[in-house]
Structures are given as structure tokens and as C-alpha cells.
Design an enzyme around this catalytic site. Structure first.
Site, mmCIF file in Angstrom:
data_model
loop_
_atom_site.group_PDB
_atom_site.id
_atom_site.type_symbol
_atom_site.label_atom_id
_atom_site.label_comp_id
_atom_site.label_asym_id
_atom_site.label_seq_id
_atom_site.Cartn_x
_atom_site.Cartn_y
_atom_site.Cartn_z
ATOM 1 N N ARG A 230 0.852 -1.185 0.000
ATOM 2 C CA ARG A 230 0.000 0.000 0.000
ATOM 3 C C ARG A 230 0.892 1.240 0.000
ATOM 4 O O ARG A 230 1.994 1.219 0.595
ATOM 5 C CB ARG A 230 -0.895 0.030 1.243
ATOM 6 C CG ARG A 230 -2.114 -0.862 1.174
ATOM 7 C CD ARG A 230 -3.149 -0.357 0.162
ATOM 8 N NE ARG A 230 -4.311 -1.203 0.073
ATOM 9 C CZ ARG A 230 -4.485 -2.199 -0.801
ATOM 10 N NH1 ARG A 230 -3.554 -2.470 -1.677
ATOM 11 N NH2 ARG A 230 -5.607 -2.884 -0.830
ATOM 12 N N HIS A 278 -1.156 0.686 -9.733
ATOM 13 C CA HIS A 278 -1.824 -0.296 -8.850
ATOM 14 C C HIS A 278 -2.358 -1.474 -9.670
ATOM 15 O O HIS A 278 -3.537 -1.835 -9.579
ATOM 16 C CB HIS A 278 -2.950 0.382 -8.053
ATOM 17 C CG HIS A 278 -3.370 -0.402 -6.832
ATOM 18 N ND1 HIS A 278 -3.776 0.183 -5.653
ATOM 19 C CD2 HIS A 278 -3.452 -1.743 -6.605
ATOM 20 C CE1 HIS A 278 -4.098 -0.756 -4.768
ATOM 21 N NE2 HIS A 278 -3.910 -1.948 -5.333
HETATM 22 P P1 NDP Z 1 -1.750 -11.825 4.309
HETATM 23 O O1 NDP Z 1 -2.665 -11.357 5.369
HETATM 24 O O2 NDP Z 1 -1.883 -13.203 3.796
HETATM 25 O O3 NDP Z 1 -0.238 -11.645 4.772
HETATM 26 C C1 NDP Z 1 0.201 -10.547 5.519
HETATM 27 C C2 NDP Z 1 1.618 -10.800 5.976
HETATM 28 O O4 NDP Z 1 2.125 -9.626 6.593
HETATM 29 C C3 NDP Z 1 1.712 -11.925 7.009
HETATM 30 O O5 NDP Z 1 2.893 -12.655 6.813
HETATM 31 C C4 NDP Z 1 1.794 -11.155 8.325
HETATM 32 O O6 NDP Z 1 2.475 -11.865 9.356
HETATM 33 C C5 NDP Z 1 2.618 -9.968 7.874
HETATM 34 N N1 NDP Z 1 2.444 -8.845 8.798
HETATM 35 C C6 NDP Z 1 1.312 -8.167 9.099
HETATM 36 N N2 NDP Z 1 1.564 -7.205 10.003
HETATM 37 C C7 NDP Z 1 2.885 -7.298 10.305
HETATM 38 C C8 NDP Z 1 3.739 -6.615 11.184
HETATM 39 N N3 NDP Z 1 3.300 -5.612 11.961
HETATM 40 N N4 NDP Z 1 5.029 -6.993 11.241
HETATM 41 C C9 NDP Z 1 5.493 -8.004 10.473
HETATM 42 N N5 NDP Z 1 4.729 -8.706 9.618
HETATM 43 C C10 NDP Z 1 3.446 -8.354 9.530
HETATM 44 O O7 NDP Z 1 -1.916 -10.763 3.091
HETATM 45 P P2 NDP Z 1 -1.687 -11.001 1.535
HETATM 46 O O8 NDP Z 1 -0.364 -11.632 1.337
HETATM 47 O O9 NDP Z 1 -2.853 -11.648 0.915
HETATM 48 O O10 NDP Z 1 -1.682 -9.476 0.987
HETATM 49 C C11 NDP Z 1 -0.719 -8.557 1.431
HETATM 50 C C12 NDP Z 1 -1.045 -7.145 0.929
HETATM 51 O O11 NDP Z 1 -0.757 -7.013 -0.456
HETATM 52 C C13 NDP Z 1 -2.513 -6.709 1.008
HETATM 53 O O12 NDP Z 1 -2.860 -6.342 2.329
HETATM 54 C C14 NDP Z 1 -2.561 -5.549 0.043
HETATM 55 O O13 NDP Z 1 -2.281 -4.344 0.726
HETATM 56 C C15 NDP Z 1 -1.436 -5.855 -0.953
HETATM 57 N N6 NDP Z 1 -1.949 -6.122 -2.299
HETATM 58 C C16 NDP Z 1 -1.561 -5.292 -3.333
HETATM 59 C C17 NDP Z 1 -2.008 -5.532 -4.603
HETATM 60 C C18 NDP Z 1 -1.547 -4.700 -5.729
HETATM 61 O O14 NDP Z 1 -2.044 -4.846 -6.862
HETATM 62 N N7 NDP Z 1 -0.577 -3.823 -5.543
HETATM 63 C C19 NDP Z 1 -2.889 -6.656 -4.922
HETATM 64 C C20 NDP Z 1 -3.206 -7.470 -3.786
HETATM 65 C C21 NDP Z 1 -2.746 -7.203 -2.517
HETATM 66 P P3 NDP Z 1 1.913 -13.260 9.933
HETATM 67 O O15 NDP Z 1 2.295 -14.280 8.885
HETATM 68 O O16 NDP Z 1 2.612 -13.463 11.187
HETATM 69 O O17 NDP Z 1 0.417 -13.083 10.046
HETATM 70 C C1 OXD Z 2 -5.456 -4.982 -3.382
HETATM 71 C C2 OXD Z 2 -6.046 -5.799 -4.423
HETATM 72 O O1 OXD Z 2 -5.621 -5.282 -2.198
HETATM 73 O O2 OXD Z 2 -6.108 -5.324 -5.578
HETATM 74 O O3 OXD Z 2 -4.767 -4.012 -3.751
HETATM 75 O O4 OXD Z 2 -6.440 -6.932 -4.128
#
Ligand code: NDP
Ligand code: OXD
Length: 315
Positions: A230, A278
Site C-alpha cells: 500500500r 496499482h
Molecule cells: P496476508 O494477510 O496473507 O499476509 C500478511 C503478511 O504480513 C503476514 O505474513 C503477516 O504476518 C505480515 N504482517 C502483518 N503485520 C505485520 C507486522 N506488523 N510486522 C510483520 N509482519 C506483519 O496478506 P496477503 O499476502 O494476501 O496481501 C498482502 C497485501 O498485499 C494486502 O494487504 C494488500 O495491501 C497488498 N496487495 C496489493 C495488490 C496490488 O495490486 N498492488 C494486490 C493485492 C494485494 P503473519 O504471517 O505473522 O500473520
Molecule cells: C489490493 C487488491 O488489495 O487489488 O490491492 O487486491
């Protein structure tokens, strides 16, 4: 794709490709009664909602919601709605097409920086023929912040190239082929000397501004940064300073504090920066609807929703 007997009422508020979502429901589950924003009948009572960023307060008007499905994997914009109906599960998007698309983007961007493509793009603009010393993948470290659904898949797909792989998450876990660091206390060790940093964290109070001067200072000199989580993860001026000093040599930025990125923003014209709108990955209506129908069928069978957001953790 087989047709399902799933029956329910569902409110839809999309971001784009509305006709594809309608078609996917019509083909896969003709008994799902879809109401599409802005033509929401105030009297209509929905059991489920499927939304990107609905107008604030709109979901609170629905007294019978069993779950809110997010079209995006990131739910920060939904979770921050003070009018989100309390107690209704918010389910984030986990979609095989979204996951595969993100891994393609991450692998492409890591290879882009590994092979010095921003340098060659600049040389091309100057009609300059100059070879840079190649660095083998085995001497390059790549670290993924966020070892979740997307981060782990990206790491698995980076593995065959032979990079030294690292991951950082909140809780302990084993990741094949990568050293996993967890918790704030291990952040510095994760970052130490990294050549390529990928941010795939969710946006929470704890991760806002995490791509900052201090983080950049721990990377290898001339590192590359790939920001696909993000926009609010990045302190933009700190990146500009790091690019100017050469601490960071190049960056790929897909997400921004303000989207669309304003035309006058310096990132558009910075020679070390690749900007994309994005699009690192997108949810596919076709595969996502199949997953949502699985979830609705499971709910009707008395099973819990998968990937429900923990509202305290914020992701
Ligand atoms: P998940 O919830 O599966 O994974 C999140 C990861 O981040 C987990 O490993 C979690 O740790 C870790 N995490 C969360 N908070 C912290 C913290 N404070 N310190 C350290 N690690 C942390 O999410 P996704 O992988 O599905 O998606 C990740 C992000 O990707 C989305 O939230 C979104 O913002 C972004 N995204 C962007 C897109 C784009 O087109 N640019 C498309 C899709 C998603 P733990 O394993 O311990 O829970
Ligand atoms: C996001 C998505 O979270 O496109 O950015 O899924």
C-alpha cells in the site's frame, strides 16, 4: 465451470469490470440475486456484500448481513470505515489468479533490478552502449516483507533463480528456501545488507511508514525497493532522498498515498523509478466468484469463513 445451486442475496460495489462480475455470477450461480451499486434499493435486504470501497455508512444500512467479502486482498480502506457493521465478518480476498499475478509482478520486478534494467533504460535514453558487471543471483539477497498468502507464493517462485531469500512476518513460520525473521525485534536483521527489498505487507497502524529512512539505511548500498503493498507504507520524501544519495539505486512503485498519482509527482519523472498504476495484480471475477460461492456454501453448511480479518490485528 460448473453451475451451482447457491442461493442468496448479495450487494455488489465494484472498482471496475462490473460486467465481468455480473457474468461470473450469472454463469456460475444464477440463484444469487445481485444488487449492484448505485441501484441499491433501500428496502432490499442483503445477506452478503461483495465490495471494493463502498460509500462510508452504506453497509451499516443493511441489518441482515452475514459477511462482507472484500474484492481486494487489502482491506485497510474497509476496516477504517467507522460505520462498518460491528460483528459482521469481513473476509479478505484470496484468489488464485490474484496470487499468481502478484508473483509474476514480483518476479519480473526483482529480475528487472537484479539485471540493472533501470541503468540500461537510462543508457538507452542517452544512446550509450556500456556493459555493467553482471552479479550472479547467488550473490544477491532478496527480502520480502509480509510472508502471507502473496509473499510466500512470490518467494516460492523466486526460489529457482538462486537468490539468497529472506522473509519477514509477525509470527514464526518455516518458509522453504528462505530465512524467515519475525517480529519487530528481528526487522533490522532481516533488512541488514539486503540488495532487493519487496514490501507485501498489509497496511496497519504498525506498518504505516515502514519504508522509511531508517529502513533504507540498513539495506545494501545501491539497493532496490519494490513497493506493492500500500502507498502509505512508503515515506515518499525518504525514498526520494535515498535515491538522490544513491543509497537506493532504483525502485518499482505500484501503490501510492494518492491514487491516481498526481501528474506533477516527481516519481513519474525520476529515472530510477518505475511507476505502475496499482496493477501488480488484480482479482479475477471468474475465479474469485467460485471462491466466494465456496464460502457461502460453507456458511450455509455451518462452517466458518476462511480468511476472515482479525479486526484487532487489522489484517
Ligand atoms: P496476508 O494477510 O496473507 O499476509 C500478511 C503478511 O504480513 C503476514 O505474513 C503477516 O504476518 C505480515 N504482517 C502483518 N503485520 C505485520 C507486522 N506488523 N510486522 C510483520 N509482519 C506483519 O496478506 P496477503 O499476502 O494476501 O496481501 C498482502 C497485501 O498485499 C494486502 O494487504 C494488500 O495491501 C497488498 N496487495 C496489493 C495488490 C496490488 O495490486 N498492488 C494486490 C493485492 C494485494 P503473519 O504471517 O505473522 O500473520
Ligand atoms: C489490493 C487488491 O488489495 O487489488 O490491492 O487486491
Amino acid at each position: 465451470m460448473t453451475q451451482r445451486s447457491t442461493a442468496c442475496t448479495l450487494l455488489f460495489h465494484g472498482k471496475e469490470r462490473e460486467s465481468q462480475w455480473r457474468d461470473a455470477f450469472r454463469v456460475q450461480a444464477p440463484n444469487v440475486k445481485l444488487h449492484v451499486w448505485p441501484n441499491w434499493d433501500p428496502e432490499y435486504r442483503a445477506e452478503f456484500a461483495l465490495v471494493w470501497q463502498p460509500p462510508r455508512g452504506e453497509l451499516a444500512r443493511q441489518p441482515s448481513l452475514k459477511a462482507i467479502f472484500s474484492i481486494g486482498a487489502g482491506i485497510d480502506h474497509l476496516a477504517s470505515d467507522p460505520d462498518l457493521p460491528p460483528g459482521v465478518p469481513l473476509v479478505r480476498m484470496v484468489d488464485p489468479t490474484l496470487t499468481a499475478g502478484m508473483s509474476e509482478f514480483v518476479v519480473m520486478s526483482v529480475l528487472h533490478h537484479h539485471r540493472g534494467m533501470t541503468i540500461y533504460a537510462q543508457q538507452q535514453r542517452e544512446s550509450r552502449w556500456q556493459v555493467c558487471d553482471p552479479v550472479p543471483a547467488s550473490r544477491r539477497s532478496v527480502g520480502v516483507m509480509g510472508a502471507g498468502v502473496l509473499g510466500r507464493d512470490a518467494l516460492a517462485k523466486l526460489r529457482p533463480f538462486g537468490f539468497e531469500l529472506r522473509a519477514w512476518g509477525r509470527s514464526a513460520r518455516e518458509i522453504p528456501g528462505a530465512a524467515h525473521f519475525h517480529g519487530e525485534s528481528r526487522l533490522d536483521a532481516f533488512l541488514s545488507g539486503l540488495d532487493i527489498l519487496v514490501c507485501l505487507l498489509p497496511l496497519t497502524g504498525k506498518t504505516t511508514g515502514i519504508l522509511c529512512k531508517r529502513t533504507f539505511s540498513l539495506l545494501a548500498d545501491g539497493a532496490a525497493v519494490i513497493s506493492v503493498g500500500r502507498g502509505e507504507h512508503l515515506v515518499e520524501n525518504d525514498l526520494i532522498d535515498a535515491l538522490e544519495s544513491g543509497k537506493v539505486r532504483a525502485a518499482t512503485l505500484d501503490v501510492f498515498r494518492e491514487e491516481p498519482l498526481p501528474e506533477t509527482h516527481p516519481f513519474w519523472r525520476h529515472p530510477g523509478v518505475v511507476v505502475t498504476p496499482h496493477i501488480a495484480s488484480m482479482t479475477s471475477p471468474h475465479t474469485a466468484v467460485a471462491g466466494i460461492l465456496d464460502q457461502i456454501d460453507a456458511y450455509h453448511a455451518g462452517r466458518p469463513f476462511l480468511h476472515a480479518v482479525d479486526m484487532v490485528r487489522g489484517y
